[in-house]
Design a protein around this motif. Sequence first.
Motif, PDB file in Angstrom:
ATOM      1  N   GLU A   1       0.627  -1.397   0.248  1.00 29.18           N
ATOM      2  CA  GLU A   1       0.069  -0.073  -0.155  1.00 29.18           C
ATOM      3  C   GLU A   1       0.810   1.479  -0.069  1.00 29.18           C
ATOM      4  OE1 GLU A   1      -3.086   0.196  -0.561  1.00 29.18           O
ATOM      5  OE2 GLU A   1      -3.694  -1.714  -0.043  1.00 29.18           O
TER       6      GLU A   1
ATOM      7  N   ARG B   1      -0.275  -4.643   3.157  1.00 24.16           N
ATOM      8  CA  ARG B   1      -1.678  -5.155   3.786  1.00 24.16           C
ATOM      9  C   ARG B   1      -1.649  -6.190   4.376  1.00 24.16           C
ATOM     10  NH1 ARG B   1      -6.729  -3.034   3.806  1.00 24.16           N
ATOM     11  NH2 ARG B   1      -5.829  -1.037   2.438  1.00 24.16           N
TER      12      ARG B   1
ATOM     13  N   ALA C   1      -4.311  -0.847   8.521  1.00 24.01           N
ATOM     14  CA  ALA C   1      -3.602  -0.986   7.144  1.00 24.01           C
ATOM     15  C   ALA C   1      -2.857   0.225   7.421  1.00 24.01           C
ATOM     16  CB  ALA C   1      -3.806  -0.875   6.151  1.00 24.01           C
TER      17      ALA C   1
END
Length: 430
Positions: A261, A275, A313
Amino acid sequence: MKQNQTSSPSRFLFCASHFHTARAENEVLKEKLKKLEMKCRVLMVENESLKAEVEIYREDAGSRSGGNNSNVDRDAMNTAIEEASDHFVKSGNGVYAQVKEITLEQLHGPMNICCCALSQDDTILATGGADKSLALCQWGGTFSGKNVVQEAVHVTCDAPVVSVAFAQKARQPFVAAGCMDGSVRIFKYDTHDGLQTTELATGRVKHKRHIRTVAWASHENLLASASADGVVQVHKVVWDGLSDSAQLETVETLTLSGAVEAICFHRQRLVCYARGSPYLLYFDLQENFKQSKINLNKGQAGVAGFDEYVSFAVMDIAAFGDFLALATDTSRNIILEFETGNQVRNLYGHKNDGFSQPKIAWSHNGQYVYGNTQEDSIICVWDVSQSSIVKKLENGHTQAIRDLCSSHLTDTLVTTSFDRMTNLWFAPNE
């Protein structure tokens, strides 16, 4: 003929009746939708409450079963708090981008703008759009009355451009564009005779899934690209001294545990987040990408002894000095000490969940942090020392902020939004 004449009004009345019925059903559906949205919001609040209760139970379970380990955890927590108290003691000096001076409308026509970046000398603005193009413009021309939008140079790509970044150290200026089809395009540009671009001949990188972000190293021409395929590719721009041309060489390929990410380069290390992991990964560029881990649960109350527990996250990373700023998908931004991994500050007051696109950036002086929020078309500004929002930049956009970037040289902030506008914000003149 008479039958047709008499039946025509009947058909009209029949259609009108169905039309009114459809409208009534539509109003009923709208009302049901409102009720469902309200229920959804209530469930979200209850979910957050349940999360808090789970954290309490975990902490209680850890204190009961941990014995000496729980004492060690408490000692470590207290040490972290004591160390954190030494950082950001002084409040910010009030100097940060907060005045909207320039608006560039529809740089990508009627299509959404997905990303933005400023060149290292602040002269070139790059944006990527859903129209499958990279736009470069000399935004400073707005002060002299030039039509920046019309004079912007558009480079066509094969898919929407979702991430852009300028090389920080190069013989010639480069910009990289990461696309939805998993490709990364690299262009060099020149402003001596008007803004012109040339694609690096061997400069196309390819991933199996869409690009999440791209980043350049500050000390050499290293480009990292992160993808939803869980892979980070690192390439280097190499100059040919004879022909004065550049080639792209593969340096390393890193396969992580999940979709990547966020990435950034900082102090000879590549920082990555995948993630589904509780760890921030550091790869040492001077030791053949040797990996080390920072446990993001460190410093969180209630998760001692639950190192593998994943509660959020990291969606964006920004580096400044000794610290990293992390934007998460749980309405929480984290200020992390780079070397130790200690969480120095937690920043709240905004809204970003798993369906949002959190973004974060440091102010030029490193005393403030900018971030977006999914429910409003505003930018939140946190004073890091106070861990609180000191200002909300309003009246700049009419829809949610899609991306933002901050200048390395000046108090300049760039924001792009789903309203198809790009705004440039500056510190107020004293």
